[in-house]
Design a protein around this motif. Structure first.
Motif, PDB file in Angstrom:
ATOM      1  N   GLN A 107       0.840  -1.204   0.000  1.00 49.10           N
ATOM      2  CA  GLN A 107       0.000   0.000   0.000  1.00 49.10           C
ATOM      3  C   GLN A 107       0.880   1.260   0.000  1.00 49.10           C
ATOM      4  OE1 GLN A 107      -2.716   0.268   3.278  1.00 49.10           O
ATOM      5  NE2 GLN A 107      -3.631   2.167   2.557  1.00 49.10           N
ATOM      6  N   GLN A 108       1.904   1.291   0.843  1.00 44.58           N
ATOM      7  CA  GLN A 108       2.820   2.437   0.879  1.00 44.58           C
ATOM      8  C   GLN A 108       3.612   2.544  -0.427  1.00 44.58           C
ATOM      9  OE1 GLN A 108       3.335   4.985   2.995  1.00 44.58           O
ATOM     10  NE2 GLN A 108       1.550   4.285   4.113  1.00 44.58           N
ATOM     11  N   ARG A 110       2.577   1.562  -3.401  1.00 39.77           N
ATOM     12  CA  ARG A 110       1.659   2.114  -4.417  1.00 39.77           C
ATOM     13  C   ARG A 110       1.588   3.626  -4.314  1.00 39.77           C
ATOM     14  NH1 ARG A 110      -1.053  -1.363  -7.438  1.00 39.77           N
ATOM     15  NH2 ARG A 110      -1.179  -3.499  -6.708  1.00 39.77           N
ATOM     16  N   SER A 111       1.531   4.136  -3.098  1.00 35.60           N
ATOM     17  CA  SER A 111       1.484   5.576  -2.881  1.00 35.60           C
ATOM     18  C   SER A 111       2.770   6.234  -3.381  1.00 35.60           C
ATOM     19  CB  SER A 111       1.276   5.857  -1.389  1.00 35.60           C
ATOM     20  OG  SER A 111       1.349   7.226  -1.129  1.00 35.60           O
ATOM     21  N   SER A 114       2.860   6.157  -7.224  1.00 37.41           N
ATOM     22  CA  SER A 114       1.947   7.168  -7.752  1.00 37.41           C
ATOM     23  C   SER A 114       2.599   8.544  -7.697  1.00 37.41           C
ATOM     24  CB  SER A 114       0.647   7.151  -6.947  1.00 37.41           C
ATOM     25  OG  SER A 114      -0.195   8.191  -7.354  1.00 37.41           O
ATOM     26  N   HIS A 115       3.275   8.826  -6.608  1.00 33.28           N
ATOM     27  CA  HIS A 115       3.963  10.101  -6.458  1.00 33.28           C
ATOM     28  C   HIS A 115       5.103  10.228  -7.474  1.00 33.28           C
ATOM     29  CE1 HIS A 115       5.329  13.683  -4.396  1.00 33.28           C
ATOM     30  NE2 HIS A 115       6.555  13.184  -4.436  1.00 33.28           N
ATOM     31  N   SER A 135       6.400   4.066   6.577  1.00 33.58           N
ATOM     32  CA  SER A 135       6.090   5.163   5.668  1.00 33.58           C
ATOM     33  C   SER A 135       7.267   5.427   4.750  1.00 33.58           C
ATOM     34  CB  SER A 135       5.779   6.437   6.463  1.00 33.58           C
ATOM     35  OG  SER A 135       4.654   6.246   7.280  1.00 33.58           O
TER      36      SER A 135
END
Length: 197
Positions: A107-108, A110-111, A114-115, A135
């Motif tokens: 999940q992290q 993917r974030s 995306s960034h 994180s």
């Protein structure tokens, strides 16, 4: 993706640490340019992308199907078609692999991916991703790295400029393909072109 500001009060210790980090030249190297051989018109097939990124074909296929890292040069168009991954795609694949190896959650990741997609290729070489295992933080200056370390959060870092150089070196020995129309190198595509043309 969290971003440390780096605009807080800069005390004497931070300036010294920041200067030392800048002198190392490994984390923040702005002099990296996209080689012409690795332009947006050139792509690498799955096996070459896997070899350069250090991943398995199964991972590559899964990440493409789940849209984590999709090929930007040529996506798959049905059975028998070949995906072509660009330089930037392979760079992101290698970063994903490194983050997974250190225990960061998908999940992290993917974030973070995306960034990174929102960034221009020229800017990627100036970013260092820092993570505490939970994180992922983007740092674009030595001050931001120092802020994270002083806060006790940063545990490891991935300097994208360094990863850029590793991927570039790996791809130099691997076969590339042009993505221009009519330049498909695989036999199946040539047969289809002859059959329909």
């Amino acid at each position: 993706m969290a971003v440390s500001s780096g605009e807080d009060k800069v005390d004497r210790e931070r300036r010294l640490a920041s200067r030392a980090a800048g002198e190392q030249g490994l984390l923040f190297d702005g002099g990296v340019r996209m080689p012409s051989r690795l332009s947006d018109e050139v792509g690498f097939r799955g096996p070459a992308a896997c070899a350069a990124a250090g991943i398995t074909y199964r991972q590559l296929d899964y990440w493409a199907r789940t849209k984590l890292v999709e090929p930007s040069v040529r996506p798959a168009h049905g059975s028998g078609s070949q995906r072509l991954y660009g330089f930037r795609d392979i760079l992101v694949l290698k970063v994903v692999k490194r983050l997974l190896d250190t225990g960061v959650s998908l999940q992290q990741i993917r974030s973070a991916v995306s960034h990174l997609r929102d960034r221009g290729v020229e800017h990627l070489a100036q970013i260092t991703l820092m993570s505490d295992g939970v994180s992922v933080y983007e740092c674009t200056s030595p001050d931001e790295v120092v802020d994270l370390l002083q806060g006790g959060q940063g545990v490891f870092g991935i300097a994208l400029g360094r990863v850029w150089q590793e991927v570039e070196g790996s791809l130099a020995a691997l076969p590339a393909e042009s993505a221009a129309p009519g330049s498909a190198a695989d036999e199946l595509s040539r047969r289809r072109e002859r059959k329909t043309g």
